[in-house]
Design a protein around this motif. Structure first.
Motif, PDB file in Angstrom:
ATOM      1  N   ASN A 156       0.822  -1.207   0.000  1.00  0.00           N
ATOM      2  CA  ASN A 156       0.000   0.000   0.000  1.00  0.00           C
ATOM      3  C   ASN A 156       0.857   1.257   0.000  1.00  0.00           C
ATOM      4  O   ASN A 156       0.347   2.353  -0.050  1.00  0.00           O
ATOM      5  CB  ASN A 156      -1.066   0.022   1.095  1.00  0.00           C
ATOM      6  N   SER A 157       2.185   1.093   0.034  1.00  0.00           N
ATOM      7  CA  SER A 157       3.032   2.261  -0.191  1.00  0.00           C
ATOM      8  C   SER A 157       2.857   2.657  -1.652  1.00  0.00           C
ATOM      9  O   SER A 157       2.794   1.817  -2.534  1.00  0.00           O
ATOM     10  CB  SER A 157       4.489   1.930   0.109  1.00  0.00           C
ATOM     11  N   GLY A 158       2.710   3.933  -1.904  1.00  0.00           N
ATOM     12  CA  GLY A 158       2.441   4.401  -3.261  1.00  0.00           C
ATOM     13  C   GLY A 158       0.968   4.501  -3.576  1.00  0.00           C
ATOM     14  O   GLY A 158       0.582   5.092  -4.577  1.00  0.00           O
ATOM     15  N   GLY A 159       0.117   3.930  -2.718  1.00  0.00           N
ATOM     16  CA  GLY A 159      -1.319   4.062  -2.888  1.00  0.00           C
ATOM     17  C   GLY A 159      -1.773   5.416  -2.371  1.00  0.00           C
ATOM     18  O   GLY A 159      -0.981   6.200  -1.863  1.00  0.00           O
ATOM     19  N   PRO A 160      -3.066   5.703  -2.474  1.00  0.00           N
ATOM     20  CA  PRO A 160      -3.534   7.015  -2.053  1.00  0.00           C
ATOM     21  C   PRO A 160      -3.487   7.209  -0.542  1.00  0.00           C
ATOM     22  O   PRO A 160      -3.708   6.277   0.224  1.00  0.00           O
ATOM     23  CB  PRO A 160      -4.970   7.057  -2.564  1.00  0.00           C
ATOM     24  N   LEU A 161      -3.182   8.428  -0.150  1.00  0.00           N
ATOM     25  CA  LEU A 161      -3.313   8.872   1.236  1.00  0.00           C
ATOM     26  C   LEU A 161      -4.399   9.928   1.200  1.00  0.00           C
ATOM     27  O   LEU A 161      -4.224  10.986   0.592  1.00  0.00           O
ATOM     28  CB  LEU A 161      -2.001   9.453   1.769  1.00  0.00           C
ATOM     29  N   LEU A 162      -5.537   9.630   1.794  1.00  0.00           N
ATOM     30  CA  LEU A 162      -6.713  10.492   1.692  1.00  0.00           C
ATOM     31  C   LEU A 162      -6.964  11.220   2.998  1.00  0.00           C
ATOM     32  O   LEU A 162      -6.694  10.678   4.077  1.00  0.00           O
ATOM     33  CB  LEU A 162      -7.946   9.650   1.365  1.00  0.00           C
ATOM     34  N   ASP A 163      -7.519  12.435   2.897  1.00  0.00           N
ATOM     35  CA  ASP A 163      -7.943  13.137   4.093  1.00  0.00           C
ATOM     36  C   ASP A 163      -9.347  12.670   4.478  1.00  0.00           C
ATOM     37  O   ASP A 163      -9.924  11.799   3.816  1.00  0.00           O
ATOM     38  CB  ASP A 163      -7.862  14.651   3.920  1.00  0.00           C
ATOM     39  N   SER A 164      -9.913  13.247   5.520  1.00  0.00           N
ATOM     40  CA  SER A 164     -11.209  12.781   6.005  1.00  0.00           C
ATOM     41  C   SER A 164     -12.354  13.117   5.037  1.00  0.00           C
ATOM     42  O   SER A 164     -13.460  12.608   5.196  1.00  0.00           O
ATOM     43  CB  SER A 164     -11.516  13.356   7.387  1.00  0.00           C
ATOM     44  N   SER A 165     -12.079  13.951   4.032  1.00  0.00           N
ATOM     45  CA  SER A 165     -13.068  14.250   2.993  1.00  0.00           C
ATOM     46  C   SER A 165     -12.927  13.318   1.781  1.00  0.00           C
ATOM     47  O   SER A 165     -13.645  13.458   0.800  1.00  0.00           O
ATOM     48  CB  SER A 165     -12.935  15.697   2.501  1.00  0.00           C
ATOM     49  N   GLY A 166     -11.960  12.415   1.841  1.00  0.00           N
ATOM     50  CA  GLY A 166     -11.739  11.493   0.724  1.00  0.00           C
ATOM     51  C   GLY A 166     -10.954  12.097  -0.412  1.00  0.00           C
ATOM     52  O   GLY A 166     -11.008  11.624  -1.537  1.00  0.00           O
ATOM     53  N   LYS A 167     -10.188  13.153  -0.138  1.00  0.00           N
ATOM     54  CA  LYS A 167      -9.375  13.812  -1.182  1.00  0.00           C
ATOM     55  C   LYS A 167      -7.909  13.588  -0.900  1.00  0.00           C
ATOM     56  O   LYS A 167      -7.490  13.414   0.209  1.00  0.00           O
ATOM     57  CB  LYS A 167      -9.656  15.311  -1.203  1.00  0.00           C
TER      58      LYS A 167
END
Length: 89
Positions: A78-89
């Motif tokens: 999951n390194s390189g996958g998305p890191l999302l904020d609590s709004s899903g952005k």
């Protein structure tokens, strides 16, 4: 649908997420990492931003600048996958 069965999602109902900006992140912000660590599908880990603008070294010694530090578990897959904020952005 029986209890315990996974719900099937139609491809037509899927849409891309909006791209966020790391400039809006703050230390203490909630974040979510998505990926497939260790070959396990559909994995989500939760954490907080613990540092911004960090610099780390790549395995070859090159600097990687402006890194977001988080305590969300980031494992091979999951390194390189998305890191999302609590709004899903």
């Amino acid at each position: 649908q029986q209890e315990g069965e996974a719900e099937t999602i139609s491809e037509k109902s899927l849409r891309p997420i909006d791209i966020g900006s790391s400039a809006k992140l703050r230390v203490g912000s909630s974040v979510f990492a998505i990926g497939n660590p260790f070959g396990l599908d559909h994995t989500l880990t939760q954490g907080v931003v613990s540092g911004l603008g960090r610099e780390i070294r790549s395995p070859t010694g090159r600097p990687i600048t402006n890194v977001i530090q988080t305590d969300a578990s980031i494992n091979p897959g999951n390194s390189g996958g998305p890191l999302l904020d609590s709004s899903g952005k």
